[in-house]
Enzyme design. Structure first.
Site, short mmCIF file in Angstrom:
data_model
loop_
_atom_site.label_atom_id
_atom_site.label_comp_id
_atom_site.label_asym_id
_atom_site.label_seq_id
_atom_site.Cartn_x
_atom_site.Cartn_y
_atom_site.Cartn_z
N GLU A 87 53.75 43.04 32.71
CA GLU A 87 52.46 43.14 33.28
C GLU A 87 51.84 42.70 34.43
O GLU A 87 50.79 41.79 34.65
CB GLU A 87 51.12 42.79 32.12
CG GLU A 87 51.46 43.45 30.97
CD GLU A 87 50.22 42.93 29.97
OE1 GLU A 87 50.06 43.77 28.87
OE2 GLU A 87 49.73 42.06 30.04
N HIS A 103 50.48 36.22 27.84
CA HIS A 103 50.17 35.88 29.21
C HIS A 103 49.60 34.87 29.44
O HIS A 103 48.44 34.43 29.00
CB HIS A 103 49.16 37.17 29.58
CG HIS A 103 48.78 37.11 30.98
ND1 HIS A 103 49.69 37.28 32.03
CD2 HIS A 103 47.49 36.46 31.50
CE1 HIS A 103 48.88 37.15 33.33
NE2 HIS A 103 47.89 36.79 33.06
N TYR A 154 38.90 29.85 44.48
CA TYR A 154 40.23 29.11 43.81
C TYR A 154 40.75 28.27 44.69
O TYR A 154 41.62 27.84 44.89
CB TYR A 154 41.36 30.38 43.48
CG TYR A 154 40.98 31.24 42.62
CD1 TYR A 154 40.48 31.19 41.60
CD2 TYR A 154 41.28 32.73 42.85
CE1 TYR A 154 40.11 31.99 40.50
CE2 TYR A 154 41.10 33.64 42.02
CZ TYR A 154 40.56 33.36 40.88
OH TYR A 154 40.31 34.30 39.88
N GLY A 156 50.03 42.24 38.07
CA GLY A 156 49.02 42.80 38.98
C GLY A 156 49.12 42.22 40.31
O GLY A 156 49.67 42.92 41.41
N CYS A 181 24.67 34.38 52.69
CA CYS A 181 23.85 33.15 52.80
C CYS A 181 24.22 32.03 51.96
O CYS A 181 23.36 31.66 51.11
CB CYS A 181 22.28 33.07 52.79
SG CYS A 181 22.01 34.63 54.21
C1 LIG Z 1 45.31 39.45 34.55
C2 LIG Z 1 46.32 39.82 33.60
C3 LIG Z 1 47.61 40.27 33.91
C4 LIG Z 1 48.06 40.34 35.39
O1 LIG Z 1 48.23 38.95 36.08
P1 LIG Z 1 48.86 38.71 37.63
O2 LIG Z 1 48.69 37.25 37.70
O3 LIG Z 1 48.06 39.59 38.49
O4 LIG Z 1 50.20 39.35 37.42
C5 LIG Z 1 48.50 40.53 33.16
N1 LIG Z 1 48.16 40.51 31.77
C6 LIG Z 1 47.06 40.31 31.48
C7 LIG Z 1 46.73 40.41 29.70
C8 LIG Z 1 46.12 39.97 32.26
O5 LIG Z 1 44.76 39.52 31.74
#
Ligand SMILES: *Cc1c(COP(=O)(O)O)cnc(C)c1O
Ligand SMILES: *[C@@H]1O[C@H](CO)[C@@H](O)[C@H](O)[C@H]1NC(C)=O
Ligand SMILES: *[C@@H]1O[C@H](CO)[C@@H](O)[C@H](O)[C@H]1NC(C)=O
Length: 451
Positions: free
Chosen positions: A295, A219, A340, A297, A367
């Protein structure tokens, strides 16, 4: 009585003098683009604000389902498992929504495993890739949770606990890519996964504990460049070629999603196709049909929630300064802009008819001058002014694109602001509360008085 009337008149006069003399609207350039509401309507937002108060996160069941279906359609040659990267937002209602759709789980901590199981996932639907392999991981492995060793030491610990079994290994393939350096988790500047050159050490540990590596994981970052992601997939297959027992390749998440009009989303069909072809090529070369895992998110969640906030104040720093809109939300509810320089649409629900379009700097309720919702792109601390419909005190402002890494990435209770509630807009238009607002008692409940 007369005194009271005079006082009222006096206060009214003061109010007029302080508010009416200053025009808090610097008109935005003609033709400025004003971001629209996404899945909410003004009426729905007002209803939710009335019913539950602000700030409140509202997830869209419809969006969650649409995105999950798109992820399930990811191109693949020999089978696909989609894991929800649950750290992006971890409410049980979201977990259950994805569970029903057949997604599995990517957990980033042992506690996340427990949370997913509590929401209904079976342990063998969960894989763990963590920076912190906490004690207690062993009992989850016994129940079926899959571990990706993310360092040589993790591999060693797993081997000691479960010799003669199989394991996944997370590699750093040597390149990374993210929307920002903080979200880039591959390449030599990143501590995530086992550096690809340590393959001999990996093999030695596998041999030492009679382990078989049946999964390889990479990843490389969130908001990654699609071209780099495809290159990382190719490098990952190069590692898989050196590990003959691998049958599953997990290519992580990171698929870019546009939150504002100037950004671009990654098309999963487009990035997926060359990777599917590479799997076919791999089969031709090595005779192994690899199962693909992804994976996501962000992809599932980013545009699947809105944060409804209220305007608490509007202040000006004069002709050489800015007009600042202060919301009743900020760092604890949405830290991504400050962290970011992330761009999130801000949409006024104007109470005044025919509102002008004004240029505002929007700030949060802690604050800190860094608590900023309108940074310049990629510059967390540089003020950017945004064209928005004119706001009045008490108006609602909807922050869009808050599904991923907002509720779950809270600087919870900073300034003792209570954790905001979460709701779900159901497909029949009803709204369900999925997390109550934290209470004052809960804020204090773990404090222990001095003896
Ligand atoms: C955070 C993470 C994701 C998801 O990343 P996104 O940018 O939200 O798609 C997938 N795999 C691992 C191991 C992560 O740490
Ligand atoms: C990221 O880090 C690299 C190396 O440290 C640097 O050259 C680059 O400018 C940084 N990029 C951003 C967007 O900050
Ligand atoms: C990676 O890509 C190159 C060229 O695009 C190709 O020749 C090579 O076979 C690929 N490697 C794997 C392991 O698929």
């Amino acid at each position: 009585m007369l005194g009271r009337v005079l006082l009222l008149l006096f206060l009214f006069g003061l109010h007029r003098a302080s508010a009416a003399d200053i025009d808090y609207c610097t008109p935005a350039p003609v033709g400025s683009y004003v971001e629209p509401l996404r899945f909410l309507t003004a009426e729905k937002a007002q209803y939710i604000a009335q019913a539950f108060g602000t700030p409140i996160y509202v997830y869209s069941m419809d969006k969650l389902q649409t995105q999950a279906q798109a992820a399930l359609n990811f191109p693949n040659a020999y089978g696909l498992t989609v894991r929800f990267a649950m750290k992006s937002s971890s409410n049980a209602a979201i977990l259950q929504t994805f569970h029903k759709m057949g997604l599995n789980i990517d957990a980033s901590s042992v506690t996340e495993i427990a949370r997913a199981v509590r929401a209904g996932f079976a342990p063998d639907q969960i894989s763990l890739s963590t920076q912190d392999l906490a004690d207690g991981f062993e009992e989850w492995v016994e129940k079926g949770v899959k571990i990706n060793a993310c360092s040589l030491d993790q591999l060693e610990r797993y081997g000691r606990a479960f010799p003669g079994t199989s394991i996944g290994v997370r590699f750093n393939p040597g390149i990374g890519s993210g929307g920002t350096n903080k979200t880039n988790v591959g390449g030599p500047a990143s501590s995530f996964g086992i550096w690809y050159e340590w393959m001999p050490q990996v093999k030695a540990l596998l041999a030492k504990y009679s382990l078989t590596c049946n999964r390889v994981h990479t990843h490389i970052g969130s908001g990654s460049d699609p071209a780099v992601w495809v290159r990382a997939a190719n490098l990952t297959l190069g590692l898989v070629a050196q590990l003959p027992d691998v049958s599953t390749v997990n290519l992580g998440g990171g698929y870019k999603v546009a939150r504002v009009a100037t950004e671009h989303s990654t098309d999963l069909q487009v990035v997926g196709k060359p990777v599917r072809d590479a799997f076919v090529e791999f089969y031709r070369n090595y005779g192994r049909m690899l199962h693909l895992e992804i994976e996501p998110g962000t992809f599932l969640l980013a545009n699947s929630a809105s944060l409804i906030t209220s305007v608490r104040d509007i202040v000006s720093t004069g002709s050489t300064g800015y007009n600042f809109v202060k919301l009743n939300a900020g760092y604890p509810e949405i830290i991504r802009p400050s962290l970011y320089g992330a761009q999130h649409p801000l949409v006024t629900i104007p109470s005044k008819p025919n509102p002008r379009v004004c240029s505002y700097v929007v700030v949060g309720h802690t604050c800190e001058s860094g608590d900023l919702l309108t940074p310049l792109p990629n510059e967390g601390s540089a003020l950017g002014a945004r064209p928005m419909q004119e706001v009045q005190l008490g108006d609602l402002v909807v922050v869009e694109g808050v599904g991923a890494y907002c509720a779950s990435m809270s600087t919870i209770n900073y300034n003792s602001h209570l954790q905001a509630p979460e709701a779900m807009l159901l497909t029949d238009g009803k709204v369900a509360l999925i997390r109550k607002k934290q209470t004052f008692e809960q804020l204090l409940q773990n404090e222990v008085p001095l003896p």
